[in-house]
Design a protein around this motif. Structure first.
Motif, PDB file in Angstrom:
ATOM      1  N   ASP A 118      15.438 -12.424  -6.934  1.00  0.00           N
ATOM      2  CA  ASP A 118      16.185 -11.638  -5.949  1.00  0.00           C
ATOM      3  C   ASP A 118      17.280 -12.462  -5.305  1.00  0.00           C
ATOM      4  OD1 ASP A 118      14.382  -9.692  -6.482  1.00  0.00           O
ATOM      5  OD2 ASP A 118      13.233  -9.936  -4.632  1.00  0.00           O
TER       6      ASP A 118
ATOM      7  N   ALA B 184       2.935  11.119  -3.222  1.00  0.00           N
ATOM      8  CA  ALA B 184       2.789   9.711  -2.849  1.00  0.00           C
ATOM      9  C   ALA B 184       3.368   9.404  -1.473  1.00  0.00           C
ATOM     10  CB  ALA B 184       3.452   8.821  -3.908  1.00  0.00           C
ATOM     11  N   MET B 185       4.133  10.348  -0.891  1.00  0.00           N
ATOM     12  CA  MET B 185       4.670  10.095   0.453  1.00  0.00           C
ATOM     13  C   MET B 185       3.637  10.359   1.537  1.00  0.00           C
ATOM     14  SD  MET B 185       8.689  10.819   0.551  1.00  0.00           S
ATOM     15  CE  MET B 185       8.632  12.484   1.113  1.00  0.00           C
TER      16      MET B 185
ATOM     17  N   SER C 179      10.580 -14.343  -3.552  1.00  0.00           N
ATOM     18  CA  SER C 179      11.774 -13.628  -4.030  1.00  0.00           C
ATOM     19  C   SER C 179      12.701 -14.573  -4.795  1.00  0.00           C
ATOM     20  CB  SER C 179      12.512 -12.922  -2.889  1.00  0.00           C
ATOM     21  OG  SER C 179      12.655 -13.746  -1.796  1.00  0.00           O
TER      22      SER C 179
ATOM     23  N   THR D  85       7.534   1.999   4.931  1.00  0.00           N
ATOM     24  CA  THR D  85       6.409   1.329   5.578  1.00  0.00           C
ATOM     25  C   THR D  85       6.700  -0.135   5.757  1.00  0.00           C
ATOM     26  OG1 THR D  85       5.439   1.238   3.419  1.00  0.00           O
ATOM     27  CG2 THR D  85       4.530   2.829   4.943  1.00  0.00           C
TER      28      THR D  85
ATOM     29  N   VAL E 210       6.800  -7.403  -9.491  1.00  0.00           N
ATOM     30  CA  VAL E 210       6.744  -7.848  -8.100  1.00  0.00           C
ATOM     31  C   VAL E 210       6.110  -6.770  -7.235  1.00  0.00           C
ATOM     32  CG1 VAL E 210       8.068  -8.761  -6.165  1.00  0.00           C
ATOM     33  CG2 VAL E 210       8.907  -9.084  -8.498  1.00  0.00           C
TER      34      VAL E 210
ATOM     35  N   PRO F  51       5.969  -5.967  -3.482  1.00  0.00           N
ATOM     36  CA  PRO F  51       6.593  -6.445  -2.250  1.00  0.00           C
ATOM     37  C   PRO F  51       5.704  -6.247  -1.036  1.00  0.00           C
ATOM     38  CG  PRO F  51       7.461  -4.321  -2.807  1.00  0.00           C
ATOM     39  CD  PRO F  51       6.440  -4.644  -3.849  1.00  0.00           C
TER      40      PRO F  51
ATOM     41  N   HIS G   3      13.419  -4.835  -9.524  1.00  0.00           N
ATOM     42  CA  HIS G   3      12.233  -5.498 -10.079  1.00  0.00           C
ATOM     43  C   HIS G   3      11.712  -4.784 -11.312  1.00  0.00           C
ATOM     44  CE1 HIS G   3      11.265  -7.351  -5.906  1.00  0.00           C
ATOM     45  NE2 HIS G   3      12.103  -8.085  -6.599  1.00  0.00           N
TER      46      HIS G   3
ATOM     47  N   ALA H 189      14.327   5.675  -6.185  1.00  0.00           N
ATOM     48  CA  ALA H 189      13.555   6.203  -5.058  1.00  0.00           C
ATOM     49  C   ALA H 189      12.628   5.148  -4.465  1.00  0.00           C
ATOM     50  CB  ALA H 189      12.739   7.419  -5.506  1.00  0.00           C
ATOM     51  N   LEU H 190      12.412   4.060  -5.200  1.00  0.00           N
ATOM     52  CA  LEU H 190      11.559   2.979  -4.688  1.00  0.00           C
ATOM     53  C   LEU H 190      12.358   1.996  -3.840  1.00  0.00           C
ATOM     54  CD1 LEU H 190       9.711   2.185  -8.025  1.00  0.00           C
ATOM     55  CD2 LEU H 190       8.778   3.441  -6.088  1.00  0.00           C
TER      56      LEU H 190
ATOM     57  N   GLN I 284      -1.170   3.545  -0.421  1.00  0.00           N
ATOM     58  CA  GLN I 284       0.173   3.180  -0.872  1.00  0.00           C
ATOM     59  C   GLN I 284       0.150   1.823  -1.563  1.00  0.00           C
ATOM     60  OE1 GLN I 284       3.021   3.187   2.353  1.00  0.00           O
ATOM     61  NE2 GLN I 284       2.261   5.169   3.057  1.00  0.00           N
TER      62      GLN I 284
ATOM     63  N   ASP J  61       6.503  -4.714   1.666  1.00  0.00           N
ATOM     64  CA  ASP J  61       6.599  -3.343   2.173  1.00  0.00           C
ATOM     65  C   ASP J  61       7.013  -2.448   1.012  1.00  0.00           C
ATOM     66  OD1 ASP J  61       9.019  -4.412   1.763  1.00  0.00           O
ATOM     67  OD2 ASP J  61       9.881  -3.883   3.693  1.00  0.00           O
ATOM     68  N   SER J  62       6.619  -1.189   1.064  1.00  0.00           N
ATOM     69  CA  SER J  62       6.996  -0.312  -0.025  1.00  0.00           C
ATOM     70  C   SER J  62       7.747   0.891   0.523  1.00  0.00           C
ATOM     71  CB  SER J  62       5.774   0.139  -0.814  1.00  0.00           C
ATOM     72  OG  SER J  62       5.048   1.074  -0.066  1.00  0.00           O
ATOM     73  N   VAL J  63       8.636   1.405  -0.300  1.00  0.00           N
ATOM     74  CA  VAL J  63       9.526   2.495   0.078  1.00  0.00           C
ATOM     75  C   VAL J  63       9.354   3.606  -0.946  1.00  0.00           C
ATOM     76  CG1 VAL J  63      11.948   3.127   0.395  1.00  0.00           C
ATOM     77  CG2 VAL J  63      11.198   0.831   0.973  1.00  0.00           C
ATOM     78  N   LEU J  64       9.386   4.841  -0.498  1.00  0.00           N
ATOM     79  CA  LEU J  64       9.470   5.947  -1.450  1.00  0.00           C
ATOM     80  C   LEU J  64      10.277   7.043  -0.801  1.00  0.00           C
ATOM     81  CD1 LEU J  64       8.589   6.904  -4.256  1.00  0.00           C
ATOM     82  CD2 LEU J  64       6.744   8.123  -3.145  1.00  0.00           C
ATOM     83  N   ARG J  65      11.213   7.625  -1.566  1.00  0.00           N
ATOM     84  CA  ARG J  65      12.166   8.513  -0.912  1.00  0.00           C
ATOM     85  C   ARG J  65      12.042   9.973  -1.288  1.00  0.00           C
ATOM     86  NH1 ARG J  65      16.322   4.263  -1.324  1.00  0.00           N
ATOM     87  NH2 ARG J  65      16.180   3.110   0.607  1.00  0.00           N
TER      88      ARG J  65
ATOM     89  N   GLY K 243      12.101  10.344   3.785  1.00  0.00           N
ATOM     90  CA  GLY K 243      11.151   9.637   2.946  1.00  0.00           C
ATOM     91  C   GLY K 243      10.311   8.647   3.716  1.00  0.00           C
ATOM     92  N   ARG K 244       9.550   7.859   2.974  1.00  0.00           N
ATOM     93  CA  ARG K 244       8.571   6.977   3.580  1.00  0.00           C
ATOM     94  C   ARG K 244       9.110   5.564   3.644  1.00  0.00           C
ATOM     95  NH1 ARG K 244       4.159   5.913  -0.426  1.00  0.00           N
ATOM     96  NH2 ARG K 244       5.041   3.882  -0.680  1.00  0.00           N
TER      97      ARG K 244
ATOM     98  N   ARG L 144       1.356   0.397 -10.078  1.00  0.00           N
ATOM     99  CA  ARG L 144       2.685   0.427 -10.703  1.00  0.00           C
ATOM    100  C   ARG L 144       3.033  -0.947 -11.266  1.00  0.00           C
ATOM    101  NH1 ARG L 144       7.497  -0.891  -8.557  1.00  0.00           N
ATOM    102  NH2 ARG L 144       6.907  -0.666  -6.381  1.00  0.00           N
TER     103      ARG L 144
ATOM    104  N   ARG M  71      15.637  -2.811  -4.133  1.00  0.00           N
ATOM    105  CA  ARG M  71      15.016  -4.069  -4.517  1.00  0.00           C
ATOM    106  C   ARG M  71      13.920  -3.828  -5.553  1.00  0.00           C
ATOM    107  NH1 ARG M  71      11.211  -7.314  -1.306  1.00  0.00           N
ATOM    108  NH2 ARG M  71      10.993  -9.283  -2.409  1.00  0.00           N
ATOM    109  N   GLN M  72      13.059  -2.860  -5.260  1.00  0.00           N
ATOM    110  CA  GLN M  72      11.972  -2.607  -6.198  1.00  0.00           C
ATOM    111  C   GLN M  72      12.484  -1.987  -7.487  1.00  0.00           C
ATOM    112  OE1 GLN M  72       8.127  -1.388  -4.383  1.00  0.00           O
ATOM    113  NE2 GLN M  72       9.386  -1.191  -2.553  1.00  0.00           N
TER     114      GLN M  72
END
Ligand SMILES: Nc1ncnc2c1ncn2[C@@H]1O[C@H](COP(=O)(O)OP(=O)(O)OP(=O)(O)O)[C@@H](O)[C@H]1O
Ligand SMILES: [Mg+2]
Lengths: 356, 290
Positions: free
Chosen positions: B64, B145-146, B59, A356, B93, B95, A248, A240-241, B153, B97-101, A353-354, B160, A244-245
């Motif tokens: 990466d 967290a979204m 990276s 950013t 790491v 990054p 990591h 869900a991250l 964030q 930008d961060s993603v959460l789904r 989802g988010r 984390r 790439r993350q």
């Protein structure tokens, strides 16, 4: 050094709702599954009383002459059929939850993105070409190979065109469903009259033709694949991250992806082989469980399995008893429920989802 | 001014060793024969203009991407010999930008940092609580967290990364979204980790934060290392003016006595005239009210 206080002292300030405990939901769902199993066994054209059912359960092998009909109805018709509904529902719901984790998209459902039609294509190929190399396992195997190839293709397409978000995955689903449908159409065109009959019966999504042999084939697949899938819960959460993350934090994304493609294909194929395409279970159930328990796959996968099985058993009771003596195809019932729900999910928007 | 505590760490291997690494992306040379060593016990800041290759270098160190030529080692081992799990045990790491789904709660996201680490589960709760506290997001622990703000964030991601408990931390612009207090707090905890023996590499655009918190600066320009050394050595007004194509002056911080960079107007006949390089040796302390 900071003093380490007991958790109940340090955690007093929690302004937001913590996740509810999972145990009550497991117990509640398991209880409901058992009750519904009993209900499914008792309702139908020949209703059984509780006493008749218990007598049949108590004596699986020797039968009173007065009990013969109830015994046969219970052991040969109702029980395998209800168990099949339970297993197929569990398989579809788990496969939906896993696909959603894989794509990072709550709209991924085996039916919508095209995994089910991939599995159907394989199954139809086996039926029309009269393949029989592995006995009763030939059909699920054909469905599985085709479903796995389709899932891998969908995933490759979805990742290549990731920017499109929801709309993209849905467009890919439309295309895959159209292509698989077209090839299935050609095969149907080539089929003989008696093959057509079994194709038609099967393609409507029905639990009407279930025997113990089918239950014997699907049970190990669903149990084993479900168990393997549950072992991927932690990496699925990390996915869900973003890939790439996740990498990591220690997820071997390439391997995980391969495993998820195989396991979702296996579960979908197991379901589709015996009951045709039953849509929306994989969409609705994981979503409801996420609303109740949060998205963590540790609980999402097993709870979805229970709830999916429960939903399909209930739907099958409905399919058999809404318009007796004829049966409504169960796929129509799940679509009636799932279609509007799907629209609501799309309208709600936030689903991707988010970023950013 | 900060000084690295070399004696606190006895590990002879550099945490990160980049040896003659070059990398082309989309037909462009993005990194050009980079030689870089980052030691345990230090905070190294990567600075440089947009597109200089800072994130790409990070990276590379994170594993990466592989360099086209040259090689990268973490803790004395070549990156290509390390499995994904081993990499995750060595480096975390953060990054750009961060993603959460899905709607995970903040605490669940922080816990993900160590979910696949081979660490005693008994310590999970302590470490997670500790990380939440360091990032000052305890009050958000049960929030979806979204729905967090940009800075919240970033702090969640930082927590984390802390929860992963690695001895190498690679942070890409961790302070970009943070307010003043949390910029300072984050870099102070990075420095505390370095003092305890970790290797922290952090990409920073704010040269003042870099000057105040890093032991060593690496100035990248056009895919190469333009200069590296202590903040006073690297942050030379003439060099910065040339590399950033923006006139700057270098002052001295009234309390921390580290360099402070202020931008200047480019009006006048030539930019160099506004930023004479001897200012670095002759800081204008007077311009700060004390
Ligand atoms: N996949 C790619 N294909 C082509 N060029 C790339 C690719 N990734 C990065 N680049 C280019 O490489 C250069 C360095 O990128 P990088 O992200 O490392 O810059 P940066 O120093 O981190 O910049 P910023 O300060 O804006 O974050 C940029 O010019 C970028 O456009
Ligand atoms: Mg960058």
């Amino acid at each position: 050094m900071r003093l380490t206080l007991p958790r109940y002292l340090t955690n007093t300030e929690r302004p937001h709702r913590r996740r509810p405990a999972a145990m009550p939901l497991y117990c509640g769902l398991a209880g409901a599954v058992v009750l519904t199993l009993a209900g499914a066994a008792m309702t139908g054209q020949v209703p059984l009383t509780l006493g008749q059912m218990l007598a049949a359960v108590a004596m699986p092998f020797d039968v009173d002459d007065g009990q013969r009909l109830a015994h046969v109805v219970f052991w040969e018709l109702r029980l395998p059929r209800a168990l099949m509904a339970l297993l197929v529902g569990a398989a579809l719901a788990m496969s939906g939850a896993a696909l959603q984790g894989l794509f990072g998209n709550p709209l991924a459902d085996p039916g919508i993105v095209g995994v089910s039609s991939g599995a159907s294509l394989g199954a139809v190929t086996v039926i029309v070409l009269q393949l029989d190399a592995l006995g009763p396992w030939t059909l699920p195997l054909g469905a599985f190979v085709s479903a796995a190839a389709t899932t891998a293709l969908i995933y490759a397409l979805a990742m290549r065109t990731r920017q499109g978000g929801n709309a993209n995955l849905l467009l890919i689903g439309i295309a895959i469903n159209a292509i698989a449908g077209a090839i299935t159409g050609y095969l149907t065109y080539l089929a003989s009259t008696e093959q057509l009959e079994s194709l038609l019966f099967w393609s409507m999504g029905s639990l009407g033709n279930i025997d113990w042999r089918a239950v014997g084939v699907i049970t190990p697949i669903v149990v084993f694949a479900g168990w393997l899938l549950r072992r991927q819960a932690a990496p699925l959460d990390l996915l869900a991250l973003g890939e790439r993350q996740a990498r990591h934090a220690g997820v071997d994304v390439t391997h995980l992806r391969r495993r998820l493609v195989v396991l979702t294909a296996l579960l979908t194929a197991a379901a589709v082989s015996f009951t045709g395409t039953i849509g929306f279970v994989g969409l609705v159930i994981p979503h409801l469980i996420r609303l109740l328990m949060g998205p963590s796959h540790r609980h999402l996968l097993p709870l979805s399995a229970l709830a999916g099985g429960l939903l399909l058993m209930l739907a099958d009771i409905g399919a058999r008893s809404l318009d007796p003596p004829s049966e409504i195809p169960i796929g129509i019932l799940t679509a009636t429920l799932g279609g509007p729900f799907f629209l609501w999910l799309i309208a709600r928007g936030r689903s991707m989802g988010r970023h950013t | 001014m900060t000084s690295p505590h070399d004696e606190t760490h006895a590990n002879p291997e550099p945490a990160i060793a980049v040896v003659m690494a070059s990398l082309s992306l989309g037909g462009r040379r993005v990194l050009n024969a980079i030689d870089l060593e980052c030691a345990y016990g230090h905070v190294t800041a990567l600075i440089g203009p947009n597109g200089a290759g800072k994130s790409t270098l990070l990276s590379l160190a994170a594993g990466d991407v592989r360099p086209d030529t040259g090689h990268v080692s973490l803790a004395g081992r070549r990156l290509e010999d390390l499995s994904v799990a081993e990499l995750a045990a060595h480096r975390a790491v953060m990054p750009q930008d961060s993603v959460l789904r899905f709607a995970y709660q903040v605490e669940e996201v922080v816990r993900m940092g160590r979910a696949l680490r081979d660490l005693p589960p008994a310590r999970d709760d302590t470490v997670v609580t500790e990380s939440l506290r360091t990032a000052e997001i305890e009050h958000l622990a049960s929030r979806d967290a979204m729905t967090l703000s940009g800075g919240e964030q970033a702090r969640t991601t930082f927590a984390r990364v802390l929860a992963q408990e690695t001895s190498i931390l690679l942070l890409d612009e961790p302070t970009a979204a943070l307010d003043l207090r949390h910029q300072e707090r984050l870099l102070r905890s990075a420095r505390a980790l370095a003092r305890a023996g970790s290797c922290v590499v952090v990409v920073l655009h704010d040269l003042n934060l870099a000057a105040a918190h890093a032991d060593r600066l690496v100035l990248l320009a056009d895919g190469g290392v333009e200069a590296q050394g202590t903040p006073w050595q690297v942050l030379d007004a003439g060099r910065l003016t040339r590399v950033y194509r923006q006139p700057v002056s270098v002052l001295t911080h009234p309390r921390r006595h580290c360099p402070v960079i202020v931008t200047c107007d480019a009006e006048g006949d030539d930019a160099e005239g506004l930023a004479p390089s001897h200012e670095a040796d002759n800081p204008m302390e007077a311009s700060f009210p004390s």
